[in-house]
Design a protein around this motif. Structure first.
Motif, PDB file in Angstrom:
ATOM      1  N   GLY A 172       0.788  -1.236   0.000  1.00 21.76           N
ATOM      2  CA  GLY A 172       0.000   0.000   0.000  1.00 21.76           C
ATOM      3  C   GLY A 172       0.813   1.276   0.000  1.00 21.76           C
ATOM      4  O   GLY A 172       0.252   2.353  -0.164  1.00 21.76           O
ATOM      5  N   GLN A 173       2.119   1.173   0.164  1.00 23.85           N
ATOM      6  CA  GLN A 173       2.927   2.392   0.004  1.00 23.85           C
ATOM      7  C   GLN A 173       3.048   2.687  -1.480  1.00 23.85           C
ATOM      8  O   GLN A 173       3.239   1.784  -2.296  1.00 23.85           O
ATOM      9  N   LEU A 174       2.951   3.964  -1.825  1.00 27.22           N
ATOM     10  CA  LEU A 174       2.962   4.332  -3.241  1.00 27.22           C
ATOM     11  C   LEU A 174       4.029   5.392  -3.489  1.00 27.22           C
ATOM     12  O   LEU A 174       4.050   6.435  -2.830  1.00 27.22           O
ATOM     13  N   VAL A 175       4.909   5.106  -4.433  1.00 23.48           N
ATOM     14  CA  VAL A 175       5.935   6.085  -4.817  1.00 23.48           C
ATOM     15  C   VAL A 175       5.378   6.935  -5.948  1.00 23.48           C
ATOM     16  O   VAL A 175       5.049   6.419  -7.014  1.00 23.48           O
ATOM     17  N   VAL A 176       5.230   8.223  -5.673  1.00 25.04           N
ATOM     18  CA  VAL A 176       4.784   9.174  -6.698  1.00 25.04           C
ATOM     19  C   VAL A 176       5.752  10.341  -6.646  1.00 25.04           C
ATOM     20  O   VAL A 176       5.779  11.080  -5.665  1.00 25.04           O
ATOM     21  N   GLN A 177       6.574  10.491  -7.660  1.00 23.72           N
ATOM     22  CA  GLN A 177       7.521  11.601  -7.618  1.00 23.72           C
ATOM     23  C   GLN A 177       7.851  12.110  -9.009  1.00 23.72           C
ATOM     24  O   GLN A 177       7.953  11.334  -9.954  1.00 23.72           O
ATOM     25  N   PRO A 178       8.019  13.451  -9.120  1.00 25.38           N
ATOM     26  CA  PRO A 178       8.371  14.027 -10.412  1.00 25.38           C
ATOM     27  C   PRO A 178       9.855  13.796 -10.716  1.00 25.38           C
ATOM     28  O   PRO A 178      10.643  13.545  -9.802  1.00 25.38           O
ATOM     29  N   GLY A 179      10.197  13.869 -11.987  1.00 25.13           N
ATOM     30  CA  GLY A 179      11.599  13.763 -12.380  1.00 25.13           C
ATOM     31  C   GLY A 179      12.068  12.333 -12.484  1.00 25.13           C
ATOM     32  O   GLY A 179      11.271  11.411 -12.651  1.00 25.13           O
ATOM     33  N   ALA A 312      -1.485  12.221 -10.685  1.00 25.49           N
ATOM     34  CA  ALA A 312      -1.410  10.892 -10.072  1.00 25.49           C
ATOM     35  C   ALA A 312      -1.496  11.001  -8.546  1.00 25.49           C
ATOM     36  O   ALA A 312      -2.170  10.206  -7.885  1.00 25.49           O
ATOM     37  N   ARG A 313      -0.839  12.018  -7.999  1.00 32.50           N
ATOM     38  CA  ARG A 313      -0.841  12.187  -6.536  1.00 32.50           C
ATOM     39  C   ARG A 313      -2.233  12.566  -6.036  1.00 32.50           C
ATOM     40  O   ARG A 313      -2.714  12.048  -5.032  1.00 32.50           O
ATOM     41  N   GLU A 314      -2.880  13.472  -6.790  1.00 35.95           N
ATOM     42  CA  GLU A 314      -4.239  13.894  -6.434  1.00 35.95           C
ATOM     43  C   GLU A 314      -5.175  12.662  -6.423  1.00 35.95           C
ATOM     44  O   GLU A 314      -5.980  12.494  -5.501  1.00 35.95           O
ATOM     45  N   LEU A 320      -5.579   6.577  -0.619  1.00 35.75           N
ATOM     46  CA  LEU A 320      -4.553   6.195   0.359  1.00 35.75           C
ATOM     47  C   LEU A 320      -4.333   7.323   1.354  1.00 35.75           C
ATOM     48  O   LEU A 320      -4.422   8.501   0.986  1.00 35.75           O
ATOM     49  N   PRO A 321      -4.001   6.956   2.612  1.00 33.32           N
ATOM     50  CA  PRO A 321      -3.623   8.015   3.559  1.00 33.32           C
ATOM     51  C   PRO A 321      -2.333   8.712   3.114  1.00 33.32           C
ATOM     52  O   PRO A 321      -1.473   8.091   2.487  1.00 33.32           O
ATOM     53  N   GLU A 322      -2.237   9.980   3.434  1.00 34.22           N
ATOM     54  CA  GLU A 322      -1.120  10.814   2.974  1.00 34.22           C
ATOM     55  C   GLU A 322       0.254  10.176   3.282  1.00 34.22           C
ATOM     56  O   GLU A 322       1.167  10.228   2.471  1.00 34.22           O
ATOM     57  N   GLU A 323       0.379   9.553   4.473  1.00 33.67           N
ATOM     58  CA  GLU A 323       1.699   9.024   4.856  1.00 33.67           C
ATOM     59  C   GLU A 323       2.109   7.810   4.028  1.00 33.67           C
ATOM     60  O   GLU A 323       3.260   7.386   4.066  1.00 33.67           O
ATOM     61  N   GLN A 324       1.164   7.234   3.293  1.00 31.62           N
ATOM     62  CA  GLN A 324       1.491   6.094   2.424  1.00 31.62           C
ATOM     63  C   GLN A 324       2.044   6.558   1.068  1.00 31.62           C
ATOM     64  O   GLN A 324       2.548   5.753   0.294  1.00 31.62           O
ATOM     65  N   ILE A 325       1.909   7.839   0.773  1.00 34.47           N
ATOM     66  CA  ILE A 325       2.361   8.366  -0.520  1.00 34.47           C
ATOM     67  C   ILE A 325       3.753   8.951  -0.312  1.00 34.47           C
ATOM     68  O   ILE A 325       3.916   9.941   0.398  1.00 34.47           O
ATOM     69  N   LEU A 351       4.042   0.650  -6.586  1.00 34.22           N
ATOM     70  CA  LEU A 351       3.102   0.359  -5.505  1.00 34.22           C
ATOM     71  C   LEU A 351       3.647  -0.779  -4.648  1.00 34.22           C
ATOM     72  O   LEU A 351       3.902  -1.876  -5.150  1.00 34.22           O
ATOM     73  N   GLY A 352       3.810  -0.526  -3.372  1.00 33.94           N
ATOM     74  CA  GLY A 352       4.318  -1.522  -2.433  1.00 33.94           C
ATOM     75  C   GLY A 352       3.450  -2.766  -2.426  1.00 33.94           C
ATOM     76  O   GLY A 352       2.216  -2.675  -2.380  1.00 33.94           O
ATOM     77  N   ALA A 353       4.101  -3.941  -2.492  1.00 35.45           N
ATOM     78  CA  ALA A 353       3.365  -5.210  -2.543  1.00 35.45           C
ATOM     79  C   ALA A 353       4.126  -6.285  -1.782  1.00 35.45           C
ATOM     80  O   ALA A 353       4.187  -7.437  -2.189  1.00 35.45           O
ATOM     81  N   GLU A 354       4.725  -5.878  -0.666  1.00 41.72           N
ATOM     82  CA  GLU A 354       5.505  -6.830   0.133  1.00 41.72           C
ATOM     83  C   GLU A 354       4.577  -7.926   0.697  1.00 41.72           C
ATOM     84  O   GLU A 354       3.558  -7.608   1.312  1.00 41.72           O
ATOM     85  N   PRO A 355       4.930  -9.191   0.474  1.00 37.98           N
ATOM     86  CA  PRO A 355       4.061 -10.268   0.965  1.00 37.98           C
ATOM     87  C   PRO A 355       4.010 -10.289   2.497  1.00 37.98           C
ATOM     88  O   PRO A 355       4.913  -9.773   3.164  1.00 37.98           O
TER      89      PRO A 355
END
Ligand code: NI
Length: 394
Positions: A172-179, A312-314, A320-325, A351-355
């Motif tokens: 559920g952690q999501l990496v969204v970053q420019p560049g 994408a972030r919006e 997702l809760p803000e701290e997951q982004i 998108l985080g998918a750790e078992p």
């Protein structure tokens, strides 16, 4: 805006069943015939306009919303790897030597889910969604093959998004970053040409093993001495082959490896210095060399467009809760979505998918696995991003 998370959660058992089926039947790049057939059949059943054979085994499906609007491309990759699975899971690969060890089975299932969610809500958004099920992401040039076959034409997408399940990040952690997010990748091949001979009479030979050893050592100095410490680059030799037996001095040696960079100028400098290094080292020993950068296997760096990243972030914030982004240090692996992002502004997400209980193996490992709860989340997310973009674009 439809409630894509609820819709996706209802679809979760189906997403998991699709993923496990693809996982049991992995196919290498440009050989995804069974996978593409299932995808095409599903898209047709949803009433979509479908084109098959895009970039050999790719599938494109188009969903039209209500009224004029932009075109957004969502891309999902389908290929597996030549790895023998060692997870011991009930849905492990049934094809010896082949495995979905990067999660592209999940991506294909997610894409089928997104097709369903968007088709079922097509009266609630304008424009067009173009779904690309891409073959051969694993270093085989699948993205370029689909571009050659016109995936970015008629209609040309105005924006493009894709996502990778990442089992090295918590669920559920999501990496969204420019560049920059992922590095450019090059494959190089070097051949050292010496003069073979008797192991006991070295003075009559030019020892390709010795020259190759010197070359490998010296090549590794380029990053530390010729590239700024503020730049990022990797030079790795993954293959060194020379000689056939113990008492013969080898005539030839083969060296193969990979380069990872973010800036074109750093890449050029690296390649130029490799050429100079090889020329100097081989001359010192009286050997010769060939040096080739495999241009047809080059993958550019993934660079996310700032505006598309904001969209994408919006969209992510509604699910997702803000701290997951989160944002991360760019990673040195490469991804051929870069070919599309070089031509169309867009954003690539992880998108985080750790078992549960932690990953037993990273990506491309025989023990690789994902958390299947990431599947509905990813399907909701991609749907939400597409519709957020389309609604904003009108
Ligand atoms: Ni992958």
């Amino acid at each position: 805006m439809p409630d894509y998370l609820s819709l996706a959660n209802q679809l979760a058992p189906t997403l998991i069943a699709w993923r496990r089926d693809f996982h049991q039947h992995p196919e290498l790049g440009f050989e995804e015939v069974r996978t593409a057939g299932i995808v095409a059949e599903h898209l047709r059943a949803l009433g979509l306009e479908v084109v098959t054979g895009v970039g050999k085994t790719g599938v494109v499906g188009m969903i039209e919303g209500v009224g004029e609007g932009p075109v957004v491309l969502l891309r999902f990759d389908m290929d597996a790897l030549p790895i023998t699975e060692a997870t011991g899971l009930p849905w492990a690969s049934q094809r010896p030597g082949l495995m979905h060890a990067c999660g592209h089975d999940g991506h294909t299932a997610i894409g089928m889910g997104v097709a369903q969610l968007l088709a079922q809500t097509r009266d609630q958004w304008p424009g067009v969604v173009k779904l690309l099920f891409q073959p051969a992401e694993e270093g085989l040039g699948g993205a370029r093959a689909t571009i050659r076959d016109g995936v970015l034409d008629s209609p040309a997408p105005d924006a493009a998004f894709a996502l990778h399940l990442w089992n090295q990040l918590p669920l559920g952690q999501l990496v969204v970053q420019p560049g920059p997010l992922m590095a450019a990748s090059d494959r190089f091949e070097i051949r050292i040409l010496g003069r073979g001979g008797h192991g006991a009479i070295p003075e009559d030979t030019i020892d390709a093993v010795l020259v190759a050893a010197e070359a490998v050592n010296t090549l590794h100095h380029i990053i530390s001495r010729n590239i700024s410490p503020h730049a990022t680059a990797v030079l790795s030799v993954g293959k060194l082959h020379a000689g056939d037996t113990f008492n013969v001095i080898a005539e030839q040696a083969e060296i193969e490896g990979t380069l990872r960079t973010f800036e074109p100028a750093v890449r050029e400098r690296l390649i130029h210095r490799m050429e100079e290094t090889l020329a100097g080292v081989t001359r010192a020993y009286g050997a010769h060399y060939t040096f080739e950068i495999k241009e047809d296997e080059y993958t550019p760096a993934v660079n996310n467009d700032p505006e598309m990243t904001d969209i994408a972030r919006e969209a992510a914030r509604t699910l997702l809760p803000e701290e997951q982004i989160i944002q991360i240090t760019p990673i040195m692996v490469s991804e051929d979505m870069a070919e599309i992002l070089n031509r169309v502004p867009g954003c690539y997400l992880l998108l985080g998918a750790e078992p549960e209980g932690g990953a037993r193996g990273p990506h491309h490992n025989p023990r690789f696995d994902i958390h299947e709860d990431a599947l509905p989340l990813a399907a909701a997310l991609m749907s939400q991003i597409a519709v957020t973009y389309l609604l904003r674009g009108t």
